[in-house]
Scaffold this motif. Sequence first.
Motif, PDB file in Angstrom:
ATOM      1  N   MET A   1      16.378 -13.976  12.228  1.00 28.00           N
ATOM      2  CA  MET A   1      17.095 -12.761  11.827  1.00 28.00           C
ATOM      3  C   MET A   1      16.252 -11.535  12.194  1.00 28.00           C
ATOM      4  SD  MET A   1      19.894 -11.602  10.564  1.00 28.00           S
ATOM      5  CE  MET A   1      20.609 -13.068   9.840  1.00 28.00           C
ATOM      6  N   ILE A   2      16.924 -10.477  12.570  1.00 29.03           N
ATOM      7  CA  ILE A   2      16.218  -9.259  12.967  1.00 29.03           C
ATOM      8  C   ILE A   2      15.509  -8.632  11.769  1.00 29.03           C
ATOM      9  CG2 ILE A   2      17.770  -8.770  14.875  1.00 29.03           C
ATOM     10  CD1 ILE A   2      19.222  -6.790  13.099  1.00 29.03           C
ATOM     11  N   LYS A   3      14.477  -7.819  12.077  1.00 30.71           N
ATOM     12  CA  LYS A   3      13.729  -7.118  11.038  1.00 30.71           C
ATOM     13  C   LYS A   3      13.776  -5.623  11.286  1.00 30.71           C
ATOM     14  CE  LYS A   3      10.359 -10.829  10.258  1.00 30.71           C
ATOM     15  NZ  LYS A   3       8.908 -11.168  10.269  1.00 30.71           N
ATOM     16  N   SER A   4      13.752  -4.878  10.197  1.00 32.26           N
ATOM     17  CA  SER A   4      13.675  -3.424  10.298  1.00 32.26           C
ATOM     18  C   SER A   4      12.234  -3.022  10.602  1.00 32.26           C
ATOM     19  CB  SER A   4      14.130  -2.787   8.983  1.00 32.26           C
ATOM     20  OG  SER A   4      13.800  -1.417   8.941  1.00 32.26           O
ATOM     21  N   MET A   5      12.070  -1.851  11.222  1.00 35.99           N
ATOM     22  CA  MET A   5      10.724  -1.339  11.460  1.00 35.99           C
ATOM     23  C   MET A   5      10.215  -0.530  10.272  1.00 35.99           C
ATOM     24  SD  MET A   5      10.243  -0.265  15.450  1.00 35.99           S
ATOM     25  CE  MET A   5      11.822   0.484  15.755  1.00 35.99           C
ATOM     26  N   THR A   6      11.073  -0.258   9.305  1.00 38.36           N
ATOM     27  CA  THR A   6      10.677   0.522   8.144  1.00 38.36           C
ATOM     28  C   THR A   6      10.342  -0.396   6.979  1.00 38.36           C
ATOM     29  OG1 THR A   6      12.158   2.313   8.819  1.00 38.36           O
ATOM     30  CG2 THR A   6      11.385   2.338   6.544  1.00 38.36           C
ATOM     31  N   GLY A   7       9.176  -0.175   6.359  1.00 37.82           N
ATOM     32  CA  GLY A   7       8.801  -1.024   5.235  1.00 37.82           C
ATOM     33  C   GLY A   7       7.555  -0.525   4.531  1.00 37.82           C
ATOM     34  N   PHE A   8       7.254  -1.164   3.412  1.00 40.89           N
ATOM     35  CA  PHE A   8       6.075  -0.796   2.616  1.00 40.89           C
ATOM     36  C   PHE A   8       5.541  -2.040   1.915  1.00 40.89           C
ATOM     37  CE2 PHE A   8       4.216   0.313  -1.509  1.00 40.89           C
ATOM     38  CZ  PHE A   8       3.255   1.246  -1.134  1.00 40.89           C
ATOM     39  N   GLY A   9       4.223  -2.141   1.882  1.00 42.98           N
ATOM     40  CA  GLY A   9       3.578  -3.230   1.163  1.00 42.98           C
ATOM     41  C   GLY A   9       2.251  -2.755   0.592  1.00 42.98           C
ATOM     42  N   ASP A  10       1.878  -3.268  -0.566  1.00 41.88           N
ATOM     43  CA  ASP A  10       0.612  -2.857  -1.164  1.00 41.88           C
ATOM     44  C   ASP A  10      -0.041  -4.035  -1.871  1.00 41.88           C
ATOM     45  OD1 ASP A  10       2.315  -3.171  -3.273  1.00 41.88           O
ATOM     46  OD2 ASP A  10       1.809  -1.295  -4.268  1.00 41.88           O
ATOM     47  N   ALA A  11      -1.326  -3.861  -2.182  1.00 36.51           N
ATOM     48  CA  ALA A  11      -2.085  -4.870  -2.914  1.00 36.51           C
ATOM     49  C   ALA A  11      -3.308  -4.190  -3.506  1.00 36.51           C
ATOM     50  CB  ALA A  11      -2.497  -6.014  -1.988  1.00 36.51           C
ATOM     51  N   SER A  12      -3.868  -4.782  -4.557  1.00 35.42           N
ATOM     52  CA  SER A  12      -5.065  -4.218  -5.197  1.00 35.42           C
ATOM     53  C   SER A  12      -5.910  -5.335  -5.778  1.00 35.42           C
ATOM     54  CB  SER A  12      -4.676  -3.213  -6.284  1.00 35.42           C
ATOM     55  OG  SER A  12      -3.917  -3.851  -7.297  1.00 35.42           O
ATOM     56  N   ASP A  13      -7.181  -5.022  -5.973  1.00 38.23           N
ATOM     57  CA  ASP A  13      -8.103  -5.994  -6.548  1.00 38.23           C
ATOM     58  C   ASP A  13      -9.340  -5.250  -7.049  1.00 38.23           C
ATOM     59  OD1 ASP A  13      -9.173  -8.335  -7.383  1.00 38.23           O
ATOM     60  OD2 ASP A  13      -9.590  -9.159  -5.392  1.00 38.23           O
ATOM     61  N   GLN A  14     -10.143  -5.930  -7.864  1.00 41.11           N
ATOM     62  CA  GLN A  14     -11.369  -5.341  -8.386  1.00 41.11           C
ATOM     63  C   GLN A  14     -12.551  -6.226  -8.000  1.00 41.11           C
ATOM     64  OE1 GLN A  14     -11.187  -3.620 -12.317  1.00 41.11           O
ATOM     65  NE2 GLN A  14     -13.296  -4.230 -12.792  1.00 41.11           N
ATOM     66  N   ILE A  15     -13.546  -5.613  -7.377  1.00 43.77           N
ATOM     67  CA  ILE A  15     -14.705  -6.362  -6.898  1.00 43.77           C
ATOM     68  C   ILE A  15     -15.969  -5.653  -7.364  1.00 43.77           C
ATOM     69  CG2 ILE A  15     -15.833  -7.357  -4.868  1.00 43.77           C
ATOM     70  CD1 ILE A  15     -13.206  -6.786  -3.332  1.00 43.77           C
ATOM     71  N   ASP A  16     -16.771  -6.352  -8.166  1.00 45.00           N
ATOM     72  CA  ASP A  16     -18.061  -5.816  -8.611  1.00 45.00           C
ATOM     73  C   ASP A  16     -17.955  -4.394  -9.167  1.00 45.00           C
ATOM     74  OD1 ASP A  16     -19.249  -8.182  -7.837  1.00 45.00           O
ATOM     75  OD2 ASP A  16     -19.762  -7.432  -5.831  1.00 45.00           O
ATOM     76  N   GLY A  17     -16.977  -4.186 -10.030  1.00 42.42           N
ATOM     77  CA  GLY A  17     -16.838  -2.877 -10.658  1.00 42.42           C
ATOM     78  C   GLY A  17     -16.154  -1.839  -9.808  1.00 42.42           C
ATOM     79  N   MET A  18     -15.631  -2.222  -8.657  1.00 43.76           N
ATOM     80  CA  MET A  18     -14.935  -1.300  -7.771  1.00 43.76           C
ATOM     81  C   MET A  18     -13.471  -1.730  -7.636  1.00 43.76           C
ATOM     82  SD  MET A  18     -17.109   0.973  -6.854  1.00 43.76           S
ATOM     83  CE  MET A  18     -18.867   1.247  -6.737  1.00 43.76           C
ATOM     84  N   LYS A  19     -12.552  -0.772  -7.762  1.00 42.00           N
ATOM     85  CA  LYS A  19     -11.130  -1.057  -7.589  1.00 42.00           C
ATOM     86  C   LYS A  19     -10.715  -0.722  -6.160  1.00 42.00           C
ATOM     87  CE  LYS A  19      -9.722  -0.254 -12.392  1.00 42.00           C
ATOM     88  NZ  LYS A  19      -8.847   0.554 -13.288  1.00 42.00           N
ATOM     89  N   TYR A  20     -10.047  -1.671  -5.515  1.00 41.40           N
ATOM     90  CA  TYR A  20      -9.608  -1.511  -4.132  1.00 41.40           C
ATOM     91  C   TYR A  20      -8.076  -1.441  -4.114  1.00 41.40           C
ATOM     92  CZ  TYR A  20     -14.348  -2.733  -2.650  1.00 41.40           C
ATOM     93  OH  TYR A  20     -15.711  -2.741  -2.450  1.00 41.40           O
ATOM     94  N   PHE A  21      -7.546  -0.432  -3.422  1.00 45.29           N
ATOM     95  CA  PHE A  21      -6.092  -0.249  -3.313  1.00 45.29           C
ATOM     96  C   PHE A  21      -5.720  -0.191  -1.830  1.00 45.29           C
ATOM     97  CE2 PHE A  21      -7.519   1.719  -7.220  1.00 45.29           C
ATOM     98  CZ  PHE A  21      -6.637   1.215  -8.167  1.00 45.29           C
ATOM     99  N   ILE A  22      -4.793  -1.055  -1.428  1.00 45.26           N
ATOM    100  CA  ILE A  22      -4.345  -1.097  -0.032  1.00 45.26           C
ATOM    101  C   ILE A  22      -2.859  -0.774   0.033  1.00 45.26           C
ATOM    102  CG2 ILE A  22      -3.824  -2.656   1.897  1.00 45.26           C
ATOM    103  CD1 ILE A  22      -6.472  -4.018   1.423  1.00 45.26           C
ATOM    104  N   GLU A  23      -2.485   0.088   0.963  1.00 53.26           N
ATOM    105  CA  GLU A  23      -1.076   0.411   1.224  1.00 53.26           C
ATOM    106  C   GLU A  23      -0.818   0.311   2.721  1.00 53.26           C
ATOM    107  OE1 GLU A  23      -0.091   4.242  -0.308  1.00 53.26           O
ATOM    108  OE2 GLU A  23      -0.021   3.570  -2.400  1.00 53.26           O
ATOM    109  N   ILE A  24       0.317  -0.294   3.063  1.00 48.91           N
ATOM    110  CA  ILE A  24       0.746  -0.384   4.464  1.00 48.91           C
ATOM    111  C   ILE A  24       2.160   0.174   4.551  1.00 48.91           C
ATOM    112  CG2 ILE A  24       1.089  -1.862   6.467  1.00 48.91           C
ATOM    113  CD1 ILE A  24      -0.759  -3.912   5.187  1.00 48.91           C
TER     114      ILE A  24
END
Length: 294
Positions: A1-24
Amino acid sequence: MIKSMTGFGDASDQIDGMKYFIEIKTVNNRYLKTSVKVSEVAAFMTDEIDKLLRSCINRGTVNFSLKIQSASDQGLFDIDENTIQAYIKKLTTIAEQNNIDTRIDITSLLTIPGVIQPALPDEQQAEKVRESVITMTQQALEKLDLMRTQEGKTLADDLIANCDAIAQKLDIICQKSPLVVQEYHDKLKKKVDDLLAAARLELDSETLAREVAIFAEKCDIAEEITRLNSHLAQFKAFCKENTNSGRKLDFVTQEMLREANTIASKASNELICQSVIDIKCSIDRIKEQVQNIE
C-alpha cells in the motif's frame, strides 16, 4: 500500500540523569532531503542517524531533532577553570601595571569563547548514549511509518475513487462516441439538401460518404479511450503496491491528462466535452494528492 510523505514520530528516554527527546517530522519533497539536528553531546552520531533515516525513508524532507535536558543537578556543560584563572591573572596584571581600579565580572568571563564547553561523555558513556539514541530513533521511525501508512491508505481510497469517477465518464464517452459520426452525417446531409433544393440539384452519395469518412477519422477517439482505460488500470495497480510508487503515479497521471486533452481536442459533441471536463477535474485532484505520496 502507498505511503504518505507527511508524518511525525517521537520517542524519549532517560540515561544517567539526562532526558533525551527525539522528534522526526517529514513533509513533501520530490527527492530525499534529511536534516539532523543534535546537541554537541551526541554530535558524534550525526552520520549514523542520517544513514538510519535514509535506510527507512525514500522520499520527502526529513527533519530529525534530538534535545537533551538534565533530570538532576548534573549540568550539561563544563567550565574551563584554567582558562578563567588565566584571564583573571592577565587582567589583574594589566590593571596593576596601569593603576586601573577595576573589578572583574565573572559573568562576563563566562561569555568568552572556549570558557564554557559541553559536557562530553567518555568512551563508555558515549557507547551507552549511542545505543539508546539508536533505539529511540527506531521507535520514532516506527511511529512515523505507522502515521504515513495510515494517511497513505486514506490517500489511496481517495485516488481510487477519482479513478472510478473517470471510468464512469469514459463509459459515457464510449456510448456517445459511435453516434457522433451518424449525427454528423444526418446534419450534413440535411444542410446540403436544404441548400441544393433551391437549385434543384442532388448531392452525390459518394461525396457525402467521403466527407463523413474524413470527419470520422478526425474525431476518432477509440485509441485515446483505450489508452486512458489502460492508465487507470495501471494507476490502481500502483496504488496497491508495497513499493514506493509516488514517481510512477506522477508519471501515469501526466499520461492520463495527455489522453484527456487529446479527446477534448477531437470532441465535437457537447456531452463528450462536458464529460472530458469532469475527467480533467478528477485528474487535477489526483495530481494534487500524488504530490504527497512517497
